[in-house]
Design a protein around this motif. Structure first.
Motif, PDB file in Angstrom:
ATOM      1  N   HIS A 219       0.841  -1.196   0.000  1.00 48.91           N
ATOM      2  CA  HIS A 219       0.000   0.000   0.000  1.00 48.91           C
ATOM      3  C   HIS A 219       0.878   1.250   0.000  1.00 48.91           C
ATOM      4  CE1 HIS A 219      -3.753  -2.171   0.439  1.00 48.91           C
ATOM      5  NE2 HIS A 219      -3.163  -2.928   1.345  1.00 48.91           N
ATOM      6  N   ASP A 251     -14.262   8.747   3.638  1.00 47.63           N
ATOM      7  CA  ASP A 251     -13.745   7.494   3.092  1.00 47.63           C
ATOM      8  C   ASP A 251     -12.395   7.688   2.393  1.00 47.63           C
ATOM      9  OD1 ASP A 251     -14.605   8.957   0.954  1.00 47.63           O
ATOM     10  OD2 ASP A 251     -15.860   7.389   0.068  1.00 47.63           O
ATOM     11  N   THR A 252     -11.792   8.857   2.603  1.00 46.08           N
ATOM     12  CA  THR A 252     -10.469   9.140   2.038  1.00 46.08           C
ATOM     13  C   THR A 252      -9.516   9.398   3.193  1.00 46.08           C
ATOM     14  OG1 THR A 252     -11.483  10.154   0.093  1.00 46.08           O
ATOM     15  CG2 THR A 252      -9.165  10.637   0.488  1.00 46.08           C
ATOM     16  N   HIS A 253      -8.472   8.601   3.275  1.00 46.85           N
ATOM     17  CA  HIS A 253      -7.621   8.633   4.458  1.00 46.85           C
ATOM     18  C   HIS A 253      -6.317   9.379   4.167  1.00 46.85           C
ATOM     19  CE1 HIS A 253     -10.588   5.762   5.566  1.00 46.85           C
ATOM     20  NE2 HIS A 253     -10.100   4.808   4.791  1.00 46.85           N
ATOM     21  N   ASP A 273      -3.584   8.559   1.371  1.00 46.92           N
ATOM     22  CA  ASP A 273      -3.576   7.154   0.972  1.00 46.92           C
ATOM     23  C   ASP A 273      -4.019   7.015  -0.482  1.00 46.92           C
ATOM     24  OD1 ASP A 273      -2.869   6.569   3.531  1.00 46.92           O
ATOM     25  OD2 ASP A 273      -4.558   5.241   3.957  1.00 46.92           O
ATOM     26  N   SER A 275      -5.355   4.463  -1.575  1.00 44.69           N
ATOM     27  CA  SER A 275      -6.464   3.499  -1.579  1.00 44.69           C
ATOM     28  C   SER A 275      -7.808   4.203  -1.758  1.00 44.69           C
ATOM     29  CB  SER A 275      -6.482   2.716  -0.262  1.00 44.69           C
ATOM     30  OG  SER A 275      -6.662   3.618   0.835  1.00 44.69           O
ATOM     31  N   TYR A 276      -7.791   5.478  -2.126  1.00 44.60           N
ATOM     32  CA  TYR A 276      -9.050   6.224  -2.231  1.00 44.60           C
ATOM     33  C   TYR A 276      -9.920   5.689  -3.364  1.00 44.60           C
ATOM     34  CZ  TYR A 276      -6.980   9.046  -6.047  1.00 44.60           C
ATOM     35  OH  TYR A 276      -6.401   9.475  -7.225  1.00 44.60           O
ATOM     36  N   HIS A 402      -7.644   1.961   7.173  1.00 52.67           N
ATOM     37  CA  HIS A 402      -8.383   1.597   5.959  1.00 52.67           C
ATOM     38  C   HIS A 402      -9.738   0.970   6.307  1.00 52.67           C
ATOM     39  CE1 HIS A 402      -4.622   1.353   3.137  1.00 52.67           C
ATOM     40  NE2 HIS A 402      -4.762   2.522   3.727  1.00 52.67           N
ATOM     41  N   LYS A 403      -9.768   0.196   7.374  1.00 53.94           N
ATOM     42  CA  LYS A 403     -10.993  -0.526   7.732  1.00 53.94           C
ATOM     43  C   LYS A 403     -11.978   0.329   8.512  1.00 53.94           C
ATOM     44  CE  LYS A 403     -12.561  -4.923   9.730  1.00 53.94           C
ATOM     45  NZ  LYS A 403     -12.122  -6.223  10.310  1.00 53.94           N
ATOM     46  N   ASP A 428      -5.237  -5.643   4.957  1.00 55.55           N
ATOM     47  CA  ASP A 428      -5.945  -5.017   3.848  1.00 55.55           C
ATOM     48  C   ASP A 428      -5.424  -5.672   2.572  1.00 55.55           C
ATOM     49  OD1 ASP A 428      -7.075  -3.526   1.857  1.00 55.55           O
ATOM     50  OD2 ASP A 428      -6.469  -1.584   2.635  1.00 55.55           O
ATOM     51  N   ASP A 432      -4.212  -0.871  -4.017  1.00 54.43           N
ATOM     52  CA  ASP A 432      -4.673   0.516  -4.093  1.00 54.43           C
ATOM     53  C   ASP A 432      -5.392   0.815  -5.404  1.00 54.43           C
ATOM     54  OD1 ASP A 432      -3.624   1.052  -1.590  1.00 54.43           O
ATOM     55  OD2 ASP A 432      -1.726   1.793  -2.368  1.00 54.43           O
ATOM     56  N   ALA A 435      -9.054  -0.240  -5.628  1.00 54.24           N
ATOM     57  CA  ALA A 435     -10.035   0.433  -4.762  1.00 54.24           C
ATOM     58  C   ALA A 435     -10.842   1.489  -5.512  1.00 54.24           C
ATOM     59  CB  ALA A 435      -9.320   1.082  -3.577  1.00 54.24           C
TER      60      ALA A 435
END
Length: 556
Positions: A219, A251-253, A273, A275-276, A402-403, A428, A432, A435
């Motif tokens: 990640h 939901d965006t870290h 992140d 992972s968005y 993330h969770k 996770d 990325d 996602a």
């Protein structure tokens, strides 16, 4: 072209790819051991930047633990650690105006930068690398900036035997120019890969040797940073601020940092992140509007922005850490993923991985080893190190965020640290790039126009990165399928490369017939590797351009 030209070759005991903290620490430790033992050892470090430090970008608040192991007298040697961290503040930004300052007692202990038995410093990672290069050369290491490692040299059985330096003077159509110079082969008993996050050679080695087998997918985050000159009266050397929340959606870290360095300068940045989910999101524009929040703006107003940069951050932690050894070499630092994201620090662990690698390699060569082995002794030494213990303790940090989100994940991590890491280890397993969701599921984000005082556009920002590439050369941004961006990514994801790239490299423009065309402005590339990570089809492949190209970061 590499098969059609005659190449010179140089032989070394050890070749190191990348003159960052991990690679240079390894080089220094190798020569220290050789000098102490009275043994001759040849060590070479190659760096794709025009100079050492040109491509180095980090926050950074630095823990000198590994540095003290390498050079106990680092202060007498003049290491560029001059600004101790003096005060910590952590904020949750609730909206564009409001913020909640978190009590120190509720901040995870890993994020404390003052107090305790170790002094931490606000530093320039680029200047630390420049200083380390000076120490390495004084010890007898050969450091070659401006040379990009383009390929790994393998034996027929796959064993790594060194690297091939990229050709210089190749035209955009692939033909040699009058200035053509073929790249050399640098052969070694052992090769250490210290390219930083998402190194293109490291990526190929992980795939070839299946080093990530049984691991979570790696990640990443994207880190954007600016350097500001600020008025004397609002400068507090050593003040360290961190925060999260606005403007990022729930939901965006990610989180931001703002550090008061020396010379009346402040560094400010955003780590987001990758992972968005929302393809309309632009990390660059989130960063620009973030600076308008009163908590940050008061530190920047009246100042002048003097530098900008961006790069990917390998942040998966222990659950994503690949096997770091293979026949003939090792992955170290962020090329493997040794950053401790729970501390938002990776320089000290990267350096420690380089020290451990140097000790394993020297031990082998000093015993008469001619190279090419899988140095499993490294793994044992690494797993017994304090750096590995740090990563083990924080293995769930990223997956928890993330969770459960920034707030929920932060609470989980706070509790886990209080309990000594006894909560269940989280994972996770979604890469990325996977996602990202279709653009039709989200409302388009309309970002405010930059004001030229606190916020700026991409092109003026790239100008401050001092980025330059020879225009008449093949693009180092390769498309596996040139038709895919318009055929697939545009209708499904509104072609997100236009927004996730922090340097304006990718555009969708109209051709002569009024049809959309995918345009790559590779000259703008700041080598952040975000495109290689986030493209939903994994269609963009980043490789090293001609040596010396890319950004030239001052004091970053």
């Amino acid at each position: 072209m590499s098969e059609q030209v005659e190449r010179d070759s140089m032989d070394f005991d050890v070749v190191i790819v990348g003159a960052g903290p991990s690679g240079l620490s390894a080089a220094c430790r190798l020569m220290q051991q050789a000098n102490e033992a009275g043994k001759e050892l040849t060590v070479c470090v190659v760096e794709k930047g025009s100079e050492v430090g040109a491509h180095i970008l980090s926050g950074a608040v630095f823990e000198p633990r590994a540095l003290a192991e390498l050079f106990p007298d680092w202060e007498e040697r003049g290491a560029p650690l001059t600004t101790p961290a003096t005060r910590d503040e952590v904020y949750l930004l609730k909206d564009a105006e409001k913020a909640q300052k978190l009590p120190n007692a509720l901040v995870p202990k890993s994020m404390h930068n003052t107090g305790g038995d170790m002094k931490r410093y606000v530093i320039s990672a680029g200047n630390l690398s420049r200083w380390l290069a000076e120490q390495a050369e004084a010890l007898g290491v050969e450091v070659f900036p401006g040379f990009a490692a383009q390929e790994v040299i393998h034996d027929e059985d796959g064993t790594v035997r060194g690297i091939l330096i990229g050709d210089m003077g190749v035209a955009a159509d692939g033909t040699p120019k009058d200035s053509f110079t073929p790249g050399m082969e640098l052969r070694a008993k052992y090769t250490l890969f210290a390219e930083g996050a998402r190194g293109h050679l490291g990526k190929s080695l992980i795939s070839r040797f299946k080093l990530d087998e049984g691991k979570d997918p790696q990640h990443y985050g994207i880190g954007l940073k600016e350097l500001w000159d600020v008025p004397t009266e609002q400068h507090e050397p050593g003040l360290v601020l961190h925060g999260s929340g606005w403007p990022l959606a729930k939901d965006t870290h990610g989180g931001w940092f703002l550090y008061h360095a020396d010379n009346h300068q402040v560094v400010v940045g955003l780590i987001m992140d990758l992972s968005y989910q929302n393809p309309w999101l632009s990390p660059f524009d989130e960063f620009q509007r973030m600076k308008h929040h009163p908590v940050l703006a008061k530190h920047l107003q009246g100042g002048k922005r003097v530098a900008y940069g961006a790069r990917a951050i390998t942040k998966g932690g222990l659950n994503c850490l690949p096997k770091m050894t293979f026949p003939g070499g090792l992955l170290i630092g962020c090329d493997a993923g040794t950053l401790n994201f729970s501390k938002i620090k990776g320089l000290h662990t990267a350096m420690k991985s380089g020290l451990v690698a140097a000790e394993a390699v020297f031990e082998a060569i000093a015993s008469g080893d001619e190279g090419g082995r899988d140095l499993t002794a490294f793994t044992q030494k690494w797993e017994q190190s304090w750096a590995y213990a740090e990563l083990k303790e924080s293995a769930s940090f990223g997956p928890a965020i993330h969770k459960y989100g920034t707030v929920g994940g932060g609470a989980y991590n706070f509790a886990n640290q209080l309990l000594g890491g006894k909560l269940p280890n989280l994972h996770d397993t979604t890469p990325d790039h996977a996602a990202l969701k279709p653009a039709s599921q989200f409302e388009k984000i309309v970002y405010p126009k930059s004001d030229g005082k606190l916020s700026f556009d991409k092109l003026s920002s790239v100008f401050l990165s001092n980025t330059n590439h020879e225009e008449d050369q093949p693009s180092h941004l390769k498309l596996v399928d040139p038709e895919l961006p318009i055929r697939d990514n545009l209708p499904t994801y509104a072609e997100p490369a236009q927004r996730y790239c922090p340097a304006g490299v990718y555009e969708v423009v109209e051709d002569d017939e009024g049809k959309p065309r995918f345009q790559i402005n590779f000259q703008n590339c700041v080598h952040c590797k975000t495109c290689d990570i986030k493209d939903p089809a994994q269609n963009i492949k980043w490789v090293a351009p001609e040596g010396g190209g890319g950004p030239n970061y001052p004091n970053m």
